[in-house]
Scaffold this motif. Structure first.
Motif, short mmCIF file in Angstrom:
data_model
loop_
_atom_site.label_atom_id
_atom_site.label_comp_id
_atom_site.label_asym_id
_atom_site.label_seq_id
_atom_site.Cartn_x
_atom_site.Cartn_y
_atom_site.Cartn_z
N LEU A 1 0.82 -1.21 0.00
CA LEU A 1 0.00 0.00 0.00
C LEU A 1 0.86 1.26 0.00
O LEU A 1 0.52 2.26 -0.63
CB LEU A 1 -0.94 -0.01 1.21
CG LEU A 1 -2.21 0.80 1.09
CD1 LEU A 1 -3.04 0.32 -0.09
CD2 LEU A 1 -3.01 0.70 2.36
N GLU A 2 1.98 1.22 0.68
CA GLU A 2 2.90 2.36 0.70
C GLU A 2 3.48 2.60 -0.69
O GLU A 2 3.62 3.74 -1.14
CB GLU A 2 4.01 2.11 1.71
CG GLU A 2 4.88 3.31 1.98
CD GLU A 2 5.92 3.03 3.05
OE1 GLU A 2 6.58 4.00 3.46
OE2 GLU A 2 6.08 1.87 3.48
N THR B 1 3.14 6.03 -3.05
CA THR B 1 4.22 6.82 -3.63
C THR B 1 4.17 6.84 -5.16
O THR B 1 4.49 7.87 -5.76
CB THR B 1 5.60 6.29 -3.18
OG1 THR B 1 5.70 4.90 -3.48
CG2 THR B 1 5.84 6.53 -1.71
N GLU B 2 3.75 5.74 -5.78
CA GLU B 2 3.77 5.67 -7.24
C GLU B 2 2.53 6.25 -7.91
O GLU B 2 2.64 6.86 -8.97
CB GLU B 2 3.96 4.22 -7.69
CG GLU B 2 5.33 3.67 -7.37
CD GLU B 2 5.47 2.21 -7.73
OE1 GLU B 2 4.48 1.59 -8.23
OE2 GLU B 2 6.56 1.66 -7.51
N LYS B 3 1.34 6.06 -7.31
CA LYS B 3 0.11 6.48 -7.99
C LYS B 3 -0.68 7.55 -7.24
O LYS B 3 -1.13 8.51 -7.83
CB LYS B 3 -0.78 5.26 -8.23
CG LYS B 3 -0.18 4.29 -9.22
CD LYS B 3 -1.14 3.19 -9.58
CE LYS B 3 -0.49 2.29 -10.62
NZ LYS B 3 -0.81 0.92 -10.49
N GLU C 1 5.53 1.15 9.00
CA GLU C 1 5.20 -0.09 8.29
C GLU C 1 3.98 -0.80 8.86
O GLU C 1 3.13 -1.28 8.12
CB GLU C 1 6.39 -1.05 8.29
CG GLU C 1 7.22 -0.89 7.04
CD GLU C 1 8.18 -2.04 6.86
OE1 GLU C 1 7.77 -3.20 7.02
OE2 GLU C 1 9.34 -1.75 6.52
N ARG C 2 3.87 -0.87 10.18
CA ARG C 2 2.71 -1.54 10.79
C ARG C 2 1.42 -0.81 10.45
O ARG C 2 0.37 -1.42 10.29
CB ARG C 2 2.88 -1.64 12.30
CG ARG C 2 3.90 -2.67 12.69
CD ARG C 2 3.78 -3.05 14.14
NE ARG C 2 4.72 -4.08 14.47
CZ ARG C 2 5.75 -3.91 15.29
NH1 ARG C 2 5.96 -2.75 15.86
NH2 ARG C 2 6.57 -4.90 15.53
N MET C 3 1.50 0.51 10.34
CA MET C 3 0.34 1.32 9.97
C MET C 3 -0.11 0.95 8.55
O MET C 3 -1.30 0.71 8.31
CB MET C 3 0.70 2.80 10.05
CG MET C 3 -0.31 3.74 9.47
SD MET C 3 0.33 5.40 9.38
CE MET C 3 1.48 5.27 8.02
N SER D 1 -9.82 7.30 -0.44
CA SER D 1 -10.48 6.65 -1.59
C SER D 1 -9.45 6.08 -2.56
O SER D 1 -9.60 4.97 -3.06
CB SER D 1 -11.38 7.62 -2.31
OG SER D 1 -12.43 8.03 -1.50
N LEU D 2 -8.41 6.87 -2.85
CA LEU D 2 -7.38 6.40 -3.77
C LEU D 2 -6.59 5.23 -3.19
O LEU D 2 -6.05 4.42 -3.93
CB LEU D 2 -6.44 7.56 -4.13
CG LEU D 2 -7.05 8.65 -5.01
CD1 LEU D 2 -6.09 9.83 -5.15
CD2 LEU D 2 -7.43 8.11 -6.37
#
Length: 179
Positions: free
Chosen positions: A4-5, A9-11, A94-96, A171-172
């Motif tokens: 998800l991280e 960063t990418e989208k 990371e845990r988040m 939402s994204l």
């Protein structure tokens, strides 16, 4: 870097910058922390409930939970100062990201008759609070071992300046809001 991280960063970050016209990458909203909280008023009568909630929240979060205690005595609720009344966890980094991924992709789709999340949980500053009535939707919890179904609050703290920015960010990232 979690899945998800990497998506953020990418989208998500470039799309937010384009949609809201941010000039600096530091203006782009991001998620700062996620707070999980289980409040158990009945725990003052039954100490096993608080122990079970502590263990289950630790399993869900992947991090040891903290038992919260009463600040004041309230005779009407048979509550004395210092008695355990719930537990909480603060997730960052990371845990988040792992928890948010698990919440959006595994736990929420397991809710019975799920129609989406209402967007009423925003606080005016881009932070979102979600109430979950049944903690057994998380894959770490074995339903056979649960004595009492507990509810929990999930608060997602963002750096967004408004509810609109916070809602677009979540939402994204895949948060299923009602249309």
């Amino acid at each position: 870097m979690t899945r998800l991280e990497k998506l953020y960063t990418e989208k998500v970050a470039p799309e937010l910058a384009k949609e809201f016209g941010y000039k600096s990458p530091m203006e782009i909203p991001k998620i700062k922390a996620i707070y999980l909280n289980i409040g158990l008023g009945e725990a003052s009568q039954n100490h096993k409930l608080i122990e079970d909630a502590h263990e289950e929240l630790t399993l869900i979060a992947g991090q040891k939970s903290l038992v919260t205690r009463a600040k004041k005595s309230i005779a009407a609720f048979k509550l004395r100062e210092g008695m355990p009344i719930g537990c909480r966890v603060s997730l960052r980094r990371e845990r988040m990201w792992d928890f948010l991924d698990k919440l959006v992709n595994f736990a929420l789709p397991r809710v019975r008759d799920f129609q989406g999340i209402p967007d009423r949980g925003f606080d005016g500053r881009g932070n979102f609070t979600l109430g979950i009535k049944d903690h057994t939707i998380f894959p770490e919890i074995t339903v056979d071992r649960v004595e009492k179904v507990k509810g929990m609050n999930v608060t997602i703290v963002t750096t967004a300046g408004s509810d609109k920015e916070g809602k677009v960010l979540l939402s994204l990232l895949g948060m299923p809001f009602k249309k």
